[in-house]
Motif scaffolding. Structure first.
Motif, mmCIF file in Angstrom:
data_model
loop_
_atom_site.group_PDB
_atom_site.id
_atom_site.type_symbol
_atom_site.label_atom_id
_atom_site.label_comp_id
_atom_site.label_asym_id
_atom_site.label_seq_id
_atom_site.Cartn_x
_atom_site.Cartn_y
_atom_site.Cartn_z
ATOM 1 N N ARG A 1 -13.864 -10.551 36.419
ATOM 2 C CA ARG A 1 -13.067 -9.796 35.683
ATOM 3 C C ARG A 1 -12.182 -10.125 34.716
ATOM 4 O O ARG A 1 -11.898 -9.638 33.737
ATOM 5 C CB ARG A 1 -12.084 -8.888 36.842
ATOM 6 C CG ARG A 1 -12.982 -7.889 37.778
ATOM 7 C CD ARG A 1 -11.794 -7.143 38.599
ATOM 8 N NE ARG A 1 -12.616 -6.438 39.635
ATOM 9 C CZ ARG A 1 -11.938 -5.461 40.670
ATOM 10 N NH1 ARG A 1 -10.625 -5.597 40.644
ATOM 11 N NH2 ARG A 1 -12.385 -4.924 41.374
ATOM 12 N N ASP A 2 -11.951 -11.355 34.899
ATOM 13 C CA ASP A 2 -11.225 -11.932 33.865
ATOM 14 C C ASP A 2 -11.911 -12.413 32.567
ATOM 15 O O ASP A 2 -11.521 -12.183 31.438
ATOM 16 C CB ASP A 2 -10.419 -13.522 34.402
ATOM 17 C CG ASP A 2 -11.735 -14.533 34.865
ATOM 18 O OD1 ASP A 2 -12.815 -14.114 35.253
ATOM 19 O OD2 ASP A 2 -11.537 -15.611 34.747
ATOM 20 N N GLU A 3 -13.410 -12.489 32.663
ATOM 21 C CA GLU A 3 -14.345 -12.695 31.804
ATOM 22 C C GLU A 3 -14.332 -11.359 30.718
ATOM 23 O O GLU A 3 -14.262 -11.517 29.742
ATOM 24 C CB GLU A 3 -15.519 -13.227 32.031
ATOM 25 C CG GLU A 3 -15.499 -14.529 32.835
ATOM 26 C CD GLU A 3 -16.849 -14.894 33.492
ATOM 27 O OE1 GLU A 3 -17.815 -14.071 33.720
ATOM 28 O OE2 GLU A 3 -17.347 -16.020 33.356
ATOM 29 N N LEU A 4 -14.375 -10.199 31.522
ATOM 30 C CA LEU A 4 -14.350 -9.127 30.785
ATOM 31 C C LEU A 4 -13.082 -8.932 30.034
ATOM 32 O O LEU A 4 -13.257 -8.261 28.964
ATOM 33 C CB LEU A 4 -14.655 -7.735 32.107
ATOM 34 C CG LEU A 4 -14.684 -6.380 31.434
ATOM 35 C CD1 LEU A 4 -16.138 -6.479 30.843
ATOM 36 C CD2 LEU A 4 -14.892 -5.439 32.523
ATOM 37 N N GLY A 5 -12.095 -9.132 30.506
ATOM 38 C CA GLY A 5 -10.811 -9.098 29.888
ATOM 39 C C GLY A 5 -10.782 -9.850 28.742
ATOM 40 O O GLY A 5 -10.269 -9.560 27.629
ATOM 41 N N ASP A 6 -11.349 -11.239 28.614
ATOM 42 C CA ASP A 6 -11.362 -12.109 27.389
ATOM 43 C C ASP A 6 -12.256 -11.544 26.495
ATOM 44 O O ASP A 6 -11.820 -11.680 25.319
ATOM 45 C CB ASP A 6 -12.177 -13.395 28.083
ATOM 46 C CG ASP A 6 -11.122 -14.226 28.907
ATOM 47 O OD1 ASP A 6 -9.987 -13.940 29.090
ATOM 48 O OD2 ASP A 6 -11.416 -15.381 29.252
ATOM 49 N N LEU A 7 -13.217 -10.820 26.864
ATOM 50 C CA LEU A 7 -14.212 -10.033 25.830
ATOM 51 C C LEU A 7 -13.384 -9.005 25.069
ATOM 52 O O LEU A 7 -13.634 -8.798 23.902
ATOM 53 C CB LEU A 7 -15.608 -9.660 26.550
ATOM 54 C CG LEU A 7 -16.407 -10.749 26.912
ATOM 55 C CD1 LEU A 7 -17.742 -10.089 27.777
ATOM 56 C CD2 LEU A 7 -17.181 -11.415 25.623
ATOM 57 N N ALA A 8 -12.674 -8.169 25.857
ATOM 58 C CA ALA A 8 -12.011 -7.324 25.418
ATOM 59 C C ALA A 8 -11.119 -7.497 24.266
ATOM 60 O O ALA A 8 -10.858 -6.942 23.179
ATOM 61 C CB ALA A 8 -11.140 -6.499 26.601
ATOM 62 N N VAL A 9 -10.353 -8.992 24.726
ATOM 63 C CA VAL A 9 -9.228 -9.443 23.645
ATOM 64 C C VAL A 9 -10.080 -9.908 22.537
ATOM 65 O O VAL A 9 -9.857 -9.617 21.285
ATOM 66 C CB VAL A 9 -8.782 -10.703 24.347
ATOM 67 C CG1 VAL A 9 -7.894 -11.483 23.360
ATOM 68 C CG2 VAL A 9 -7.806 -10.385 25.431
ATOM 69 N N PHE A 10 -11.192 -10.618 22.609
ATOM 70 C CA PHE A 10 -12.103 -10.996 21.565
ATOM 71 C C PHE A 10 -12.309 -9.839 20.589
ATOM 72 O O PHE A 10 -12.479 -9.747 19.387
ATOM 73 C CB PHE A 10 -13.441 -11.762 21.746
ATOM 74 C CG PHE A 10 -14.216 -11.863 20.951
ATOM 75 C CD1 PHE A 10 -14.235 -12.707 19.898
ATOM 76 C CD2 PHE A 10 -15.553 -11.084 20.958
ATOM 77 C CE1 PHE A 10 -15.249 -12.615 18.473
ATOM 78 C CE2 PHE A 10 -16.257 -10.964 19.879
ATOM 79 C CZ PHE A 10 -16.247 -11.828 18.886
ATOM 80 N N LEU A 11 -12.714 -8.878 21.088
ATOM 81 C CA LEU A 11 -13.264 -7.290 20.272
ATOM 82 C C LEU A 11 -12.261 -7.116 19.838
ATOM 83 O O LEU A 11 -12.158 -6.693 18.334
ATOM 84 C CB LEU A 11 -13.602 -6.565 21.544
ATOM 85 C CG LEU A 11 -14.111 -5.212 20.839
ATOM 86 C CD1 LEU A 11 -15.278 -5.277 20.338
ATOM 87 C CD2 LEU A 11 -14.479 -4.148 22.079
ATOM 88 N N THR A 12 -10.813 -6.975 20.291
ATOM 89 C CA THR A 12 -9.609 -6.170 19.566
ATOM 90 C C THR A 12 -9.402 -7.204 18.212
ATOM 91 O O THR A 12 -9.033 -6.881 17.409
ATOM 92 C CB THR A 12 -8.407 -6.143 20.334
ATOM 93 O OG1 THR A 12 -8.835 -5.283 21.533
ATOM 94 C CG2 THR A 12 -7.194 -5.530 19.651
ATOM 95 N N VAL A 13 -9.321 -8.732 18.445
ATOM 96 C CA VAL A 13 -8.922 -9.557 17.424
ATOM 97 C C VAL A 13 -10.113 -9.686 16.315
ATOM 98 O O VAL A 13 -9.711 -9.346 15.244
ATOM 99 C CB VAL A 13 -8.943 -10.995 17.935
ATOM 100 C CG1 VAL A 13 -8.638 -11.920 16.649
ATOM 101 C CG2 VAL A 13 -7.903 -10.988 19.067
ATOM 102 N N ALA A 14 -11.403 -9.420 16.642
ATOM 103 C CA ALA A 14 -12.478 -9.547 15.604
ATOM 104 C C ALA A 14 -12.388 -7.958 14.956
ATOM 105 O O ALA A 14 -12.593 -8.013 13.591
ATOM 106 C CB ALA A 14 -13.718 -9.303 16.380
ATOM 107 N N GLU A 15 -11.991 -6.975 15.523
ATOM 108 C CA GLU A 15 -11.852 -5.493 14.807
ATOM 109 C C GLU A 15 -10.631 -5.560 13.929
ATOM 110 O O GLU A 15 -10.946 -4.858 12.890
ATOM 111 C CB GLU A 15 -11.937 -4.410 15.913
ATOM 112 C CG GLU A 15 -13.236 -4.216 16.625
ATOM 113 C CD GLU A 15 -13.024 -3.178 17.611
ATOM 114 O OE1 GLU A 15 -12.030 -2.910 18.015
ATOM 115 O OE2 GLU A 15 -14.142 -2.537 17.977
ATOM 116 N N GLU A 16 -9.465 -6.111 14.478
ATOM 117 C CA GLU A 16 -8.377 -6.087 13.521
ATOM 118 C C GLU A 16 -8.467 -7.070 12.539
ATOM 119 O O GLU A 16 -7.449 -7.100 11.512
ATOM 120 C CB GLU A 16 -7.088 -6.384 14.503
ATOM 121 C CG GLU A 16 -6.875 -5.356 15.411
ATOM 122 C CD GLU A 16 -6.559 -3.905 14.891
ATOM 123 O OE1 GLU A 16 -6.034 -3.917 13.538
ATOM 124 O OE2 GLU A 16 -6.961 -2.741 15.448
#
Length: 297
Positions: A3-18
């Motif tokens: 689950r922590d890996e899924l959270g890390d991916l969500a963080v990366f996605l947000t930074v990359a989009e912004e």
């Protein structure tokens, strides 16, 4: 995957989009340092650099772009499914993000929201006014409101207003010293007030049509603005001819402060539509708003 890996991916996605740790931190309600640590941990785990960081900007690397293309749609589907769970509630709930032009936001969206929201306190709406044609999928909007001819064919579009017309007009004082144009080509001899739109990559080319013939005229003049209100003010002041949606100048035309020209070159065209991706089922909250906005003539 943990689950922590899924959270890390969500963080990366947000930074990359912004394209910014600052904006991503504000969006996620956390600190920039926490996001930076999370992305660095993900990069170490994967063994590749995902983001290129400079003092001014953040950009995905080739590996980051590939990961973004892979996980982006999956997270969109997850978001849509979570939002759809509100259908199990007794009343619709959830957040709706909409992009619209200034006129559509004020004259179409706002009256409907004033009627709707008091009855549904669990619905939250964010409207971003933008004259450009925003990519609602890439920018993570739930819907947009634009003129019918501007909506992409792969979108579901619902009419939310009547047909529209363009209007070319100037103050009586402007025509006191020069003859009004009889054809669109005559505009080249006039002082015209330009509109700058990001959608068109520069100044808007005035569009006319008559008897099946369409013309786009690049006009010249002393003034150019990126807001409609200032163009109307300049036209009323006698500083040139303006070409805008008829509704933008309706009050001035009725009062005689502006006089129309080339009326026979301004036929009606499809009015405003609310649109959203065809592959995405609208949430109950968005579906409720769509029905409240739907134009029935």
């Amino acid at each position: 995957m943990r689950r922590d890996e899924l959270g890390d991916l969500a963080v990366f996605l947000t930074v990359a989009e912004e394209l910014s740790f600052t904006r991503a931190a504000a969006k996620l309600g956390t600190s920039q340092s926490a996001l930076s640590h999370t992305v660095r941990r993900l990069e170490e785990r994967l063994g590749v650099r995902l983001l290129t960081r400079t003092t001014r900007r953040v950009m995905p690397t080739a590996a980051g772009e590939r990961l973004l293309r892979t996980i982006g749609p999956a997270f969109e589907d997850i978001d849509a499914e979570i939002a759809a769970l509100s259908a199990l509630r007794d009343t619709p709930a959830g957040a709706i993000r909409i992009t619209a032009g200034e006129y559509a936001a004020q004259a179409i969206l706002w009256p409907a929201l004033k009627r709707l929201l008091p009855h549904y306190p669990d619905i939250k709406v964010e409207i971003e006014v933008d004259y450009g044609l925003t990519d609602i999928v890439a920018e993570r909007f739930d819907a947009g409101v634009r003129l019918g001819e501007q909506v992409a064919k792969d979108m579901i579009a619902v009419p939310v207003g009547p047909e529209m017309r363009m209007a070319a007009a100037a103050a009586p004082s402007y025509f006191a010293t020069r003859p009004p144009p009889r054809t669109p080509q005559d505009l080249t001899a006039h002082n015209c007030i330009n509109l700058r739109l990001p959608t068109y990559g520069g100044l808007y080319a005035w569009e006319f049509a008559k008897d099946g013939r369409e013309l786009r005229v690049r006009v010249e003049g002393q003034l150019a603005f990126n807001t409609v209100g200032l163009i109307v003010d300049a036209a009323v002041a006698g500083l040139g001819i303006a070409c805008l949606l008829e509704v933008d100048m309706a009050a001035e035309l009725r009062a005689g402060r502006l006089v129309r020209v080339l009326d026979d070159w301004c036929p009606p065209f499809p009015g405003y539509h609310l649109y959203y991706p065809s592959r995405r089922q609208p949430t109950p909250a968005l579906a409720l708003l769509v029905e409240a906005l739907r134009y029935r003539g």
